[in-house]
Motif scaffolding. Sequence first.
Motif, PDB file in Angstrom:
ATOM      1  N   ASN A   1      75.637  41.380  50.186  1.00  0.00           N
ATOM      2  CA  ASN A   1      75.673  41.323  51.649  1.00  0.00           C
ATOM      3  C   ASN A   1      74.693  42.371  52.156  1.00  0.00           C
ATOM      4  O   ASN A   1      74.915  43.567  51.989  1.00  0.00           O
TER       5      ASN A   1
ATOM      6  N   ASP B   1      70.772  34.524  56.092  1.00  0.00           N
ATOM      7  CA  ASP B   1      71.217  35.458  57.123  1.00  0.00           C
ATOM      8  C   ASP B   1      71.559  36.833  56.558  1.00  0.00           C
ATOM      9  O   ASP B   1      72.108  36.955  55.463  1.00  0.00           O
TER      10      ASP B   1
ATOM     11  N   ASN C   1      73.928  40.278  57.045  1.00  0.00           N
ATOM     12  CA  ASN C   1      75.340  40.502  57.400  1.00  0.00           C
ATOM     13  C   ASN C   1      76.236  39.322  57.031  1.00  0.00           C
ATOM     14  O   ASN C   1      77.220  39.021  57.706  1.00  0.00           O
ATOM     15  N   LYS C   2      75.876  38.650  55.951  1.00  0.00           N
ATOM     16  CA  LYS C   2      76.666  37.546  55.430  1.00  0.00           C
ATOM     17  C   LYS C   2      76.685  37.660  53.911  1.00  0.00           C
ATOM     18  O   LYS C   2      75.664  37.986  53.295  1.00  0.00           O
TER      19      LYS C   2
ATOM     20  N   HIS D   1      76.436  36.442  50.272  1.00  0.00           N
ATOM     21  CA  HIS D   1      75.810  35.339  49.547  1.00  0.00           C
ATOM     22  C   HIS D   1      76.145  35.446  48.056  1.00  0.00           C
ATOM     23  O   HIS D   1      76.199  36.541  47.496  1.00  0.00           O
TER      24      HIS D   1
END
Length: 255
Positions: free
Chosen positions: A124, A177, A179-180, A182
Amino acid sequence: MRKVVLLTTFAVAALAANAQVLKNEFLKDYKPGDKLEKGIYQSPTEPINVNTWNGAFDEKRVAEIPSPVVVEGLSYAGYPEGGLAISLGGFPNDIKGSSTCVYSLTENKNEFRKGACYLAFLVNLKKTGGGFSELVGMTVNHTGGNRGKVYVKRNEERKITFGVGARKIGAESKSYDFNKTHLLVLKMDFAKQEMSLFIDPELTAGEPAPELVAKAEPGEIKNAIKGIYYRHRRGCDGAIGNFRFSNNWATVIGK
């Protein structure tokens, strides 16, 4: 009777395929706030500390570079690996360069040198630089001899682009993106001499097509994998962790 025997044989083979080697719990016995590195290798001939995070041997390493710290873990729907993560931040702004943190998996020169090796992990990112930088990958020793590499950068859309390569970048992804969390799966294929990267893949027992494939130079992927590494550097923030390492797809994603 022969049909029953064949079905039993196939069932045993299927179970064996899913019970192959798996290394996980890379941050076992840590707690949030702990330093990641248990020590720093002082010589290229120093014995390997198996199942331990250490700073890789580097004659140019700056003594003032602190160890990364351990933080609360990440999660991804359907991915079973729990536990803690490593902070991507905390690198001093006044120090140039980077440091390499190595987790040694084995001392065996032949354990991970055929077929394929898979490394799954969560990341993240809050921020990163505008040029490709190494993030994590596989290593052939405890001195930073890295062959499988995952890269990351901030692109013109102010989003993330991932890259993959054997020794240098060979392919790059679409935008993802910040702040996500993965899920990334890095694959090193010795037979095909390829590095592949799966980004947020479908978590099914059958291996899907990777998003990125980078062809290595002939003979470039030949040394046995002995560990994984993380590159600690300036200008990056977020968390990475929840690692799993195996020699097949189903096991590395927990199926």
